[in-house]
Write an enzyme that holds these catalytic residues in place. Sequence first.
Site, mmCIF file in Angstrom:
data_model
loop_
_atom_site.group_PDB
_atom_site.id
_atom_site.type_symbol
_atom_site.label_atom_id
_atom_site.label_comp_id
_atom_site.label_asym_id
_atom_site.label_seq_id
_atom_site.Cartn_x
_atom_site.Cartn_y
_atom_site.Cartn_z
ATOM 1 N N GLY A 513 -15.758 -21.390 -37.139
ATOM 2 C CA GLY A 513 -16.538 -20.902 -36.014
ATOM 3 C C GLY A 513 -18.016 -20.928 -36.332
ATOM 4 C CB VAL A 520 -16.903 -17.889 -39.082
ATOM 5 C CG1 VAL A 520 -15.796 -17.009 -39.630
ATOM 6 C CG2 VAL A 520 -17.884 -17.062 -38.271
ATOM 7 C CG ASP A 630 -21.124 -10.636 -26.793
ATOM 8 O OD1 ASP A 630 -21.047 -11.020 -25.607
ATOM 9 O OD2 ASP A 630 -21.424 -11.388 -27.734
#
Length: 842
Positions: A513, A520, A630
């Site tokens: 990611g 990540v 978020d």
Amino acid sequence: MVSLKGLFLFSASIVCFLSFLSFGFASFTPIDCFLISCGSSKSIQVEDGRVFEPDFGDSDVGLSTNSLISVSNNENGLLSELHNSARVFTKSSVYTISTKQIGRHWLRLHFYAVKNNQHNLKSAVFSVLANGITLLRDFSFSRLGKKEPLLKEYVVEIGGSSSSGNLVLTLSPASGSVAFINGIEVVSMPEGQFDFSVVPIPMGPGFVIPSSVALETVYRVNMGGPKLTPRNDTLWRMWNSDHLFLVNPGSARNVTKDPKSVKYPAGESVDIAPNWVYATAQEMADARVVDQKFNITWAFQVARGFTYFIRMHFCDIVSASLNNLIFDVYINNQTAVDALDVSTKTMALSSAYFVDFAVNMSAGSDKIFVQVGPSNLRNSPANAILNGLEIMKMSSPSNSLDAEFLVHSKNFESSNTKRHVKLAIFATLGGLAGLLLIAMFCFLCFVCFRKPKMVKQKSLSWLSFPNHIGISETKISAGSFASTTPSRALGRIFAFSEIREATKDFDESLVIGVGGFGKVYKGVLENGVMVAVKRGNGKSQQGLVEFRTEIEMLSKLRHRHLVSLIGYCEELNEMILVYEFMAGGPLRKHLYGSDLPHLSWKQRLEICIGAAKGLHYLHTGAAECIIHRDVKTTNILLDEKLTAKVADFGLSKFGPALDQTHVSTAVKGSFGYLDPEYYRRQQLTEKSDVYSFGVVLMEVLCARSAINPSLPREQVNIAEWAMHWQKKGQLEQIIDPYLVGEVSIDSLRKYGETAEKCLAEYGCERPSMGDVLWNLEYALHLQAAARQSLEDENNNTIPDIPYSILRVESGEADEIDIVSHGESDVTTSSGVFSQLINPKGR
Ligand SMILES: *[C@@H]1O[C@H](CO)[C@@H](O)[C@H](O)[C@H]1NC(C)=O
Ligand SMILES: *[C@@H]1O[C@H](CO)[C@@H](O)[C@H](O)[C@H]1NC(C)=O
Ligand SMILES: *[C@@H]1O[C@H](CO)[C@@H](O)[C@H](O)[C@H]1NC(C)=O
Ligand SMILES: *[C@@H]1O[C@H](CO)[C@@H](O)[C@H](O)[C@H]1NC(C)=O
């Protein structure tokens, strides 16, 4: 070796009860209440109305061995009668008090060096233990340098690891000295008084103080208010005024409200603190001046080497409306609560609220600093308040509440004098009338009276005493408690080399990611554990703030439905977070844009329920409400069993720098999920998360992205498009074709209603995450019920695969989706639809 002298067994709690009735002010009636006037020959009523009964030191026995002496001095006019007499011990002796209830009890000890001809009590040196915990070690009244009587207050566990429900109080004189005591109070503590989770400072995961840990009250302060005596407190506690502790008295101003207006929210006991504590506070002097920036600071001298329990009491008595008072709380220069809005905790003004912390004072300063100051958040009035504060010392793992090592008396003195909470009680009643009362009380109350038992200092029973109360068990729990000390609380600290090894030197092929923070990577630790490694690009200041936020947030929070932080690495300017690896990846991937197998309706509901649980915990489970800010399908991760966990707390915290960056981040990055109210008013509440979650629900149902610019204009925004159909009661028109034929219409209705409520225009109209959770669970229940009746119906023919048949039929789903645009076809398709999926309708 062991002679039976010195044991006093009390088994009547009726003593207190009767005196309460006559004074009628206590709301709390303790099951155990022993009020003992040591060495006195009559019962004594103290100023607050309570009656202390003599310890019935059998004077015959006591005098015959010369080890039990009662001394008294009636010339002591100013003091309470409790301080006119004392029980004196020349050898180690024991009070055994058998209580009705096990669990935590208040234990208060009264000391006053009564003048007498036999012993110089002022210079007496002795130690006091309660159930194996050292309360006082080589204590001497003269070293205090004070003349007033001394009251020591403790919380000790009775029962617990020892099978007997006794409080064993041991007084041991130093060699050549004597021990003495004037009064003892043992009162059971109301349920729940210390059951709450404590947040360690610096912040880490909350924990509950094991009941084997004893506590000693060091300070109990009523901010901005008067001193409160035991008479003003349902638990007979003392509350002192805060003036002595204010570092800069000019910075604070006392405020008072009518104590009768103080409300205790449901679930909070009035015994937590008297309304007089909540009705007074210190606020910022000259508060409400624009741009006022300073903290109110209190400093409390404590003994080093102990962990302290800190309870702060708040009550918004200064605001005219809710959500108007938002401030920061610090302990020892560390954030304890960020942007505390007391009114959202209580949903009311003048409502009692408290929060507990633990701070370790092993190193550094011997002062606990408590500060409140305006939050940088928003343009609310710059003000901050504190209503009350309690500081209690926790017993060390070696079961001591007194300094571990006594090097010389100077240390002893400085650590001791400042810790003691002092109390002067003045006599109100006495005389012969009292004597008559005692006689009656004695008769009534002391059901059981045994011959005193005296234990010599080196006797066998003395040595075996610790085992007897199960000290080993105490140590285990104290040990596990120590493992939650702040330094370890933030998780494991990784060496950079370990991280490099785990990620094959940050091999690009392991990237799973990329976010605003950095990349990540998938990694494998030495022990074979799979992890997700989030590596920040060390240059941005924002990154650093988020990095710290995330560590603080995640390490404070532990929940099955939150991605847990395993550790971090801060070496060589690196900012690396190590998380548990979520094999399933983000929820979005399972909904669309990949060739992963389609999720069933039940799986989708379970995932939504899991995520809702995680968010519900964020909003309500921690000491402060945490807003994720978020919430989206890429921040809900799945593990290999498709358990949903909420991830990415980098933006979760309030804060100025973050706040600014967040607005832009959210507008750009998570468009489509953004609460319109937040957008309009820049005011963030947990209901903003509820809105975003509503978008997630629609996304899960329709298997399309929140914003899809390639679609016709009216369809671009899923929230608008789905609400359009939901309002018509035809949400099934736009659901994921793979769900057609599987989803029960009742379950879908419930789900649609829930999503609709989440997407309400105004935050106040949206449900809490708890309500959302409940409704989703209900939707799951409806689905299961529908499926059950379906199976029952088909039981004889196709027991195993009812769904496969339905799925074949659902091959027409694409058409359904298309025809749904034309009004004329809607009825037919929904007719087919409900026939297919609502077995009850057949
Ligand atoms: C509150 O402040 C006023 C003056 O500022 C002072 O006279 C008063 O004693 C204070 N009250 C308490 C309870 O501290
Ligand atoms: C506390 O109790 C005493 C004695 O009853 C009383 O005089 C005093 O007003 C009380 N104080 C408060 C703050 O209620
Ligand atoms: C907190 O800061 C003050 C002043 O900046 C300092 O005197 C004090 O020692 C600090 N306390 C701790 C516990 O770090
Ligand atoms: C208040 O105290 C905290 C911790 O000591 C400090 O970080 C903060 O800057 C202070 N705030 C103001 C406005 O002085």
